[in-house]
Write an enzyme that holds these catalytic residues in place. Structure first.
Site, PDB file in Angstrom:
ATOM      1  N   CYS A   1       7.096 -11.147  28.396  1.00 31.81           N
ATOM      2  CA  CYS A   1       6.824  -9.927  29.261  1.00 31.81           C
ATOM      3  C   CYS A   1       7.365 -10.268  30.640  1.00 31.81           C
ATOM      4  O   CYS A   1       6.757 -11.006  31.213  1.00 31.81           O
ATOM      5  CB  CYS A   1       5.507  -9.555  28.977  1.00 31.81           C
ATOM      6  SG  CYS A   1       4.978  -8.422  30.364  1.00 31.81           S
TER       7      CYS A   1
ATOM      8  N   ASP B   1       8.119  -2.719  43.968  1.00 26.75           N
ATOM      9  CA  ASP B   1       8.941  -2.288  42.830  1.00 26.75           C
ATOM     10  C   ASP B   1      10.334  -2.848  43.163  1.00 26.75           C
ATOM     11  O   ASP B   1      10.640  -2.466  44.295  1.00 26.75           O
ATOM     12  CB  ASP B   1       8.846  -0.766  42.412  1.00 26.75           C
ATOM     13  CG  ASP B   1       9.632  -0.663  41.151  1.00 26.75           C
ATOM     14  OD1 ASP B   1       8.748  -0.274  40.126  1.00 26.75           O
ATOM     15  OD2 ASP B   1      10.890  -0.687  41.095  1.00 26.75           O
TER      16      ASP B   1
ATOM     17  N   HIS C   1      -2.303  -9.354  30.006  1.00 23.97           N
ATOM     18  CA  HIS C   1      -1.647  -8.354  29.152  1.00 23.97           C
ATOM     19  C   HIS C   1      -2.353  -7.867  27.879  1.00 23.97           C
ATOM     20  O   HIS C   1      -2.198  -8.592  26.767  1.00 23.97           O
ATOM     21  CB  HIS C   1      -0.200  -8.955  28.772  1.00 23.97           C
ATOM     22  CG  HIS C   1       0.671  -7.956  28.162  1.00 23.97           C
ATOM     23  ND1 HIS C   1       2.118  -8.021  28.177  1.00 23.97           N
ATOM     24  CD2 HIS C   1       0.430  -6.725  27.538  1.00 23.97           C
ATOM     25  CE1 HIS C   1       2.732  -7.125  27.549  1.00 23.97           C
ATOM     26  NE2 HIS C   1       1.896  -6.454  26.900  1.00 23.97           N
TER      27      HIS C   1
ATOM     28  N   ASN D   1       3.903   5.829  33.219  1.00 27.53           N
ATOM     29  CA  ASN D   1       4.660   6.327  32.281  1.00 27.53           C
ATOM     30  C   ASN D   1       4.047   5.467  30.999  1.00 27.53           C
ATOM     31  O   ASN D   1       3.851   4.325  31.015  1.00 27.53           O
ATOM     32  CB  ASN D   1       6.124   5.950  32.364  1.00 27.53           C
ATOM     33  CG  ASN D   1       6.713   6.510  33.630  1.00 27.53           C
ATOM     34  OD1 ASN D   1       6.385   7.785  33.848  1.00 27.53           O
ATOM     35  ND2 ASN D   1       7.463   5.794  34.370  1.00 27.53           N
TER      36      ASN D   1
ATOM     37  N   THR E   1       9.635   1.679  30.639  1.00 32.04           N
ATOM     38  CA  THR E   1      10.614   0.368  30.241  1.00 32.04           C
ATOM     39  C   THR E   1       9.936  -0.720  30.229  1.00 32.04           C
ATOM     40  O   THR E   1      10.768  -1.764  29.498  1.00 32.04           O
ATOM     41  CB  THR E   1      11.729   0.668  31.190  1.00 32.04           C
ATOM     42  OG1 THR E   1      10.956   0.154  32.793  1.00 32.04           O
ATOM     43  CG2 THR E   1      12.564   1.869  31.562  1.00 32.04           C
TER      44      THR E   1
ATOM     45  N   HIS F   1       4.031  -3.349  29.509  1.00 31.72           N
ATOM     46  CA  HIS F   1       2.532  -3.947  30.109  1.00 31.72           C
ATOM     47  C   HIS F   1       2.094  -3.009  30.997  1.00 31.72           C
ATOM     48  O   HIS F   1       2.706  -2.538  31.983  1.00 31.72           O
ATOM     49  CB  HIS F   1       3.115  -5.398  30.999  1.00 31.72           C
ATOM     50  CG  HIS F   1       2.041  -6.168  31.681  1.00 31.72           C
ATOM     51  ND1 HIS F   1       2.076  -7.649  31.404  1.00 31.72           N
ATOM     52  CD2 HIS F   1       0.959  -5.550  32.481  1.00 31.72           C
ATOM     53  CE1 HIS F   1       1.090  -7.678  32.165  1.00 31.72           C
ATOM     54  NE2 HIS F   1       0.096  -6.970  32.743  1.00 31.72           N
TER      55      HIS F   1
ATOM     56  N   HIS G   1       1.001  -0.559  33.589  1.00 25.64           N
ATOM     57  CA  HIS G   1       1.181  -0.600  35.054  1.00 25.64           C
ATOM     58  C   HIS G   1       1.156   0.826  35.666  1.00 25.64           C
ATOM     59  O   HIS G   1       1.439   1.798  34.969  1.00 25.64           O
ATOM     60  CB  HIS G   1       2.602  -1.236  35.414  1.00 25.64           C
ATOM     61  CG  HIS G   1       3.833  -0.458  34.714  1.00 25.64           C
ATOM     62  ND1 HIS G   1       3.970  -0.752  33.449  1.00 25.64           N
ATOM     63  CD2 HIS G   1       4.530   0.327  35.220  1.00 25.64           C
ATOM     64  CE1 HIS G   1       5.217  -0.187  33.422  1.00 25.64           C
ATOM     65  NE2 HIS G   1       5.623   0.527  34.044  1.00 25.64           N
TER      66      HIS G   1
ATOM     67  N   HIS H   1       2.420   3.196  39.116  1.00 24.14           N
ATOM     68  CA  HIS H   1       3.204   3.097  40.208  1.00 24.14           C
ATOM     69  C   HIS H   1       2.561   3.951  41.189  1.00 24.14           C
ATOM     70  O   HIS H   1       2.008   4.813  41.117  1.00 24.14           O
ATOM     71  CB  HIS H   1       4.453   3.947  39.841  1.00 24.14           C
ATOM     72  CG  HIS H   1       5.283   3.549  38.779  1.00 24.14           C
ATOM     73  ND1 HIS H   1       6.372   2.818  39.165  1.00 24.14           N
ATOM     74  CD2 HIS H   1       5.313   3.599  37.446  1.00 24.14           C
ATOM     75  CE1 HIS H   1       7.050   2.590  37.724  1.00 24.14           C
ATOM     76  NE2 HIS H   1       6.476   2.980  36.859  1.00 24.14           N
TER      77      HIS H   1
HETATM   78  P1  DGP Z   1       8.422   1.980  34.017  1.00 26.05           P
HETATM   79  O1  DGP Z   1       9.776   2.353  34.034  1.00 26.05           O
HETATM   80  O2  DGP Z   1       7.269   3.118  34.456  1.00 26.05           O
HETATM   81  O3  DGP Z   1       7.971   0.953  32.733  1.00 26.05           O
HETATM   82  O4  DGP Z   1       8.406   0.890  35.213  1.00 26.05           O
HETATM   83  C1  DGP Z   1       8.749  -0.324  35.443  1.00 26.05           C
HETATM   84  C2  DGP Z   1       8.971  -0.661  36.673  1.00 26.05           C
HETATM   85  O5  DGP Z   1       9.408  -1.924  36.726  1.00 26.05           O
HETATM   86  C3  DGP Z   1      10.455  -0.052  37.430  1.00 26.05           C
HETATM   87  O6  DGP Z   1      10.249   0.979  38.301  1.00 26.05           O
HETATM   88  C4  DGP Z   1      10.983  -1.096  37.688  1.00 26.05           C
HETATM   89  C5  DGP Z   1      10.182  -2.007  37.897  1.00 26.05           C
HETATM   90  N1  DGP Z   1      10.846  -3.600  37.392  1.00 26.05           N
HETATM   91  C6  DGP Z   1      11.417  -4.008  36.558  1.00 26.05           C
HETATM   92  N2  DGP Z   1      11.589  -5.307  36.356  1.00 26.05           N
HETATM   93  C7  DGP Z   1      11.171  -5.828  37.599  1.00 26.05           C
HETATM   94  C8  DGP Z   1      11.203  -6.908  38.236  1.00 26.05           C
HETATM   95  O7  DGP Z   1      11.609  -7.990  37.710  1.00 26.05           O
HETATM   96  N3  DGP Z   1      10.759  -7.206  39.618  1.00 26.05           N
HETATM   97  C9  DGP Z   1      10.015  -6.155  40.140  1.00 26.05           C
HETATM   98  N4  DGP Z   1       9.539  -6.045  41.426  1.00 26.05           N
HETATM   99  N5  DGP Z   1      10.029  -4.662  39.409  1.00 26.05           N
HETATM  100  C10 DGP Z   1      10.629  -4.679  38.405  1.00 26.05           C
END
Ligand code: DGP
Length: 113
Positions: A3, A29, A45, A86, A94, A97, A99, A101
């Protein structure tokens, strides 16, 4: 451990930390959708998404929202902000885990609800 967010919590993947406590980690993000875009996650997790929240783990959801309130104050977001989660493929998730926003830093447009 595959993850991405678990690797961020462990420090194996670097992140821009905004907040941390015993249960919660928050970081910027990588693909910001607003001037301020912070991801707030439980360190453990224990659920992939809201779909898996139940009475055995919901204290982590509460801990995330307590952290969001602290971060909002620390970041000076008295003008407002939006919290989005989401869930699942149709919800556009995507990273599996749980989360949240936290989006802010401008008047946010287009609302679905
Ligand atoms: P979601 O699409 O709702 O599952 O949001 C996942 C978010 O995670 C997306 O906005 C981009 C962010 N993200 C993915 N990989 C990384 C990473 O390696 N570092 C950071 N800081 N954010 C990431």
């Amino acid at each position: 451990m595959s993850c991405i967010f678990c690797k961020i919590v462990s420090g194996d993947i670097p992140s821009k930390k905004v907040y941390e406590d015993e249960k919660v980690y928050a970081f910027r993000d990588i693909n910001p959708q607003a001037p301020i875009h912070i991801l707030v996650i439980p360190k453990e997790h224990r659920m992939d998404s809201v779909f898996n929240v139940d009475e055995s783990n919901s204290e982590l959801v509460a801990a995330c929202f307590e952290a969001i309130a602290k971060i909002a104050k620390k970041e000076g977001l008295e003008n407002g902000f939006r919290v989005i989660t989401n869930s699942g493929a149709d919800g556009g998730q995507t990273v599996n885990h749980l989360h949240f926003h936290l989006l802010a830093g401008k008047k946010l447009g287009e609302k679905m609800v």
